[in-house]
Design an enzyme around this catalytic site. Structure first.
Site, PDB file in Angstrom:
ATOM      1  N   HIS A 159      -2.200 -23.357 -12.278  1.00  0.00           N
ATOM      2  CA  HIS A 159      -1.375 -22.910 -11.393  1.00  0.00           C
ATOM      3  C   HIS A 159      -1.552 -23.262  -9.828  1.00  0.00           C
ATOM      4  O   HIS A 159      -2.051 -22.248  -9.017  1.00  0.00           O
ATOM      5  CB  HIS A 159      -1.258 -21.405 -11.357  1.00  0.00           C
ATOM      6  CG  HIS A 159       0.240 -20.761 -11.512  1.00  0.00           C
ATOM      7  ND1 HIS A 159       0.295 -19.468 -10.882  1.00  0.00           N
ATOM      8  CD2 HIS A 159       1.374 -21.257 -12.247  1.00  0.00           C
ATOM      9  CE1 HIS A 159       1.766 -19.235 -11.311  1.00  0.00           C
ATOM     10  NE2 HIS A 159       1.935 -20.219 -12.113  1.00  0.00           N
ATOM     11  N   HIS A 214       6.491 -30.788 -14.818  1.00  0.00           N
ATOM     12  CA  HIS A 214       5.985 -29.739 -15.111  1.00  0.00           C
ATOM     13  C   HIS A 214       6.299 -29.313 -16.475  1.00  0.00           C
ATOM     14  O   HIS A 214       5.591 -28.848 -17.315  1.00  0.00           O
ATOM     15  CB  HIS A 214       6.159 -28.589 -14.075  1.00  0.00           C
ATOM     16  CG  HIS A 214       5.269 -27.194 -14.136  1.00  0.00           C
ATOM     17  ND1 HIS A 214       3.914 -27.608 -14.040  1.00  0.00           N
ATOM     18  CD2 HIS A 214       5.421 -26.192 -14.893  1.00  0.00           C
ATOM     19  CE1 HIS A 214       3.274 -26.092 -14.275  1.00  0.00           C
ATOM     20  NE2 HIS A 214       4.392 -25.441 -14.635  1.00  0.00           N
TER      21      HIS A 214
END
EC number: 6.3.5.3
Length: 719
Positions: free
Chosen positions: A93, A47
């Protein structure tokens, strides 16, 4: 508090492979502390580090005369003339939204808005691209309702118009939804704020909301597959407060106008850790933090928790020392925390103090610039087998299958939960193709779209990647906008599987070819990997967000035809049914190759439409569902019937690319035909708008019945 012993189990729980831990030992020459392990885990996960994708992302075209700042900052910056710039980005997300749909989606909106305003821009538009599981799956309705409510709840309260996006359903997303959030803002081109720290001994300042335990480990969670322990991950989802974010926006913009800021970075993934490391790394400086000064909303927080918290509505800034009183007064006025939590240092160190103890003392560069980078093994996706024959279908039944599917039904159920008119500059709201927003105080407007067809990407990653960009180009062109630039949100499964990595590589190559040919450089983006549950991957979903410009609203092409308008198709129709929406929705099939994209034709046909926009009453691109679905949507949106004179399943529902459907007043038809002939652009007359029936070839149905199905199917599916 006694820190836990560093064990193989603890290392694995932090998402670090044994060889990565050995690399850490080699870098620091000792066993890390618990806090240091957490910091390495956060900075070295997918990430934050892009360790599996960085090699391929570097191949994307990212420059052009219009690009002020490309990838590497919080968002991309593109020149729109007259001393102004549009700043935009899209990011995912996904994992948080599956675990806790409302807060996961809401904080996705909050995070992307901060990426934009941390660079000095006032947000003017938001979009979202959503992928959900089958409507009848046990979790889908709950996730859809929570995600849509979360997006609306945050965006509406913050005060940014949601002007577009997409919603799709497919069984591949049953265990892993996708929530891709886009935001764009406006700034003066000479007043952009960047994240690189500069100057030794400069104060590092914490701004915004207090730090809690929410989101601890969120970045690591977002870099892993799901399994049956998913409910245990709920505490890693952040909680957002849009009213605090609105105050943070106003305080930051006021602060930026006071000439107080050296550099500024929002606290997103990995919170204080990632923001501090990025600022130091980009400025070739070290950072020393004193955690006793961090504003906390919970008692007895540890250094580990403060460094990895992903509490929302927070920023980190390097401040001009002489401006401390000015800056503090601004944030106190807006009832937000302002705390000096550290300073820049000349050494390559990331030094964390808490109480009277050193909790972390690490080489800062090792956390970012020299993080692991992998050249993952990959295999090319095999060529799709030829499509099995498709029998002719009743075109009205085919149309009903499409408009009765929640993927292609009218999305009012979604859009009506979003405020698309706040700020009073929205020209085209959701549901009419690309969203269009005025550049306040000027004649100009900006257009926004997001596009991808995951079925295509799975069948043929290279062509599917090209098609995502090409469809974005067409959607901008169809409203009269000149495409400017793009942001990519790469959603894929586990990159350690060569076939998944092959999908990623193929899509990147296709996207690269298309943005180069269509002059739409990638200026920002996000990669979301490990979108799998129990080993089942999502469809490869490289979402493209794109921005275009209209120099004045005189260039705008309307989206609605008028009674009696002639329907014409720009571009060649060969009748490509492979991987089409009709196959999937009516016949339950997903076979054949994806349609191939002729980028020269895309550019030629787009330029033709923009050059002849004055001859056109309305326009839309042809994509999912082909001519039949596009013509129905255009007609139904205007409350009109429709007659298409073309016949045959492939001609009506084929998904050939580089095509537009235009509505033209009968008096202008010959002029458009003459222009097309002169330009060497295919133009086919396919029917007429008007009446109260929808006629496809030789069969008809009342518009009112089809409209009722189209407008009720989404709510019926979600319940």
């Amino acid at each position: 508090m006694t820190e836990p012993e560093i064990t193989p189990e603890l290392i694995a729980a932090h998402g670090l492979k044994p060889d990565e831990y050995e690399r850490i030992l080699g870098i620091i020459g000792r066993e890390p502390s618990f806090t240091e392990l957490g910091i390495f885990s956060a900075m070295w996960n997918e990430h934050c580090s892009y360790k599996s994708s960085k090699k391929w992302l570097r191949t994307l075209p990212t420059t052009g005369p219009q690009v002020i700042c490309g990838p590497g900052e919080n968002a991309g910056v593109v020149d729109i003339g007259d001393g102004q710039a549009v700043i935009f980005k899209m990011e995912s997300h996904n994992h948080p939204s599956y675990i806790e749909p409302y807060q996961g989606a809401a904080t996705g909106v909050g995070g992307i808005l901060r990426d934009v305003f941390t660079m000095g821009a006032r947000p003017i538009a938001a979009m979202n691209a959503l992928s959900f599981g089958e409507p009848n799956h046990s979790k889908t309705a709950h996730i859809v309702k929570g995600v849509v409510e979360g997006i609306g709840g945050y965006g509406n309260a913050f005060g940014v118009p949601t002007v577009g996006g997409e919603v799709r359903f497919h069984r591949a997303y049953n265990g892993n939804c996708l929530v891709n959030a886009f935001a764009a803002g406006l700034a003066d081109a000479d007043k952009i704020f960047y994240s690189a720290a500069s100057g030794v001994g400069m104060p590092v300042v914490y701004l915004g909301a207090k730090t809690g335990r929410d989101g601890v480990g969120g970045a690591t969670m977002a870099s892993a597959e799901f399994d049956d322990t998913i409910e245990e991950k709920r505490p890693t989802v952040q909680v957002g407060d849009p009213f605090t974010e609105k105050r943070l926006l106003e305080a930051c913009l006021e602060l930026m106008a006071s000439d107080s800021v050296i550099s500024i970075q929002d606290m997103g993934a990995a919170g204080l850790t990632c923001s501090a490391v990025e600022m130091g790394d980009k400025g070739d400086l070290g950072i020393k933090l004193q955690l006793d000064n961090v504003p906390q909303r919970e008692a007895n927080m540890t250094a580990y928790e403060m460094m990895l918290s992903e509490s929302q509505e927070r920023m980190l800034m390097v401040l001009k020392p002489e401006k401390e009183a000015v800056a503090r007064a601004i944030f106190e006025k807006w009832d937000l925390d302002f705390a000096i939590v550290g300073e820049t240092i000349p050494e390559d160190r990331f030094l964390i103090l808490h109480g009277n103890e050193v909790k972390a003392d690490l080489p800062l560069k090792a956390l970012s610039g020299t993080a692991p980078e992998y050249d993952r093994p990959w295999v090319e996706t095999p060529a799709a087998a030829p499509m099995a024959p498709v029998a002719e279908v009743d075109p009205i039944e085919g149309l009903k299958a499409l408009i009765g599917s929640p993927s292609y039904a009218h999305k009012a159920w979604v859009w009506e939960q979003y405020d698309s008119q706040v700020m009073a500059d929205t020209v085209r709201a959701p549901g009419l193709g690309a969203g269009v927003v005025r550049v306040h105080g000027t004649p100009k407007a900006l257009a926004f779209t997001s596009d991808v067809t995951p079925r295509y990407v799975k069948a043929n990653p290279f062509e599917g990647g090209k098609q995502a960009v090409a469809e974005a180009y067409r959607n901008l062109t169809a409203v009269g906008a000149k495409p400017l630039a793009t942001t990519d949100n790469m959603n894929f499964g586990n990159p350690e599987k060569p076939e998944i990595m092959g999908q990623f590589v193929g899509a990147i190559k296709g996207i690269g070819a298309a943005v180069a040919a269509l002059d739409m450089p990638i200026v920002s983006g996000n990669v979301s990997l490990y979108n799998e549950t129990d080993g089942v991957a999502i469809l490869p979903t490289p979402t493209i967000g794109a921005v275009g410009i209209l120099q004045s609203l005189d260039e705008l092409i309307a989206g609605q035809p008028e009674e009696g308008d002639v329907a014409l198709v720009i571009g060649e129709t060969k009748g490509h049914l492979g991987q089409s929406a009709l196959l999937a929705e009516l016949l339950g099939r997903e076979d054949g190759d994806a349609p191939h994209v002729d980028l020269d034709a895309e550019k030629r046909h787009g330029e033709f439409l923009r050059a002849n926009r004055k001859l056109v009453s309305a326009a839309t691109d042809l994509s999912d569902g082909g001519l039949a679905l596009a013509a129905f949507e255009m007609a139904e949106g205007a409350g009109l019937g429709l007659t298409l004179t073309v016949t045959g399943t492939a001609q009506l529902f084929g998904e050939d690319q580089a095509r537009y459907l235009v509505a033209v007043h009968p008096d202008q038809t010959k002029a458009l035909q003459a222009a097309a002939e002169a330009a060497g652009v295919p133009l086919q007359q396919v029917g007429q708008f008007g009446g109260e029936e929808v006629t496809l070839g030789t069969v008809s149905a009342p518009l009112v019945d089809l409209s009722r199905l189209h407008r009720g199917a989404f709510a019926a599916a979600i319940g």
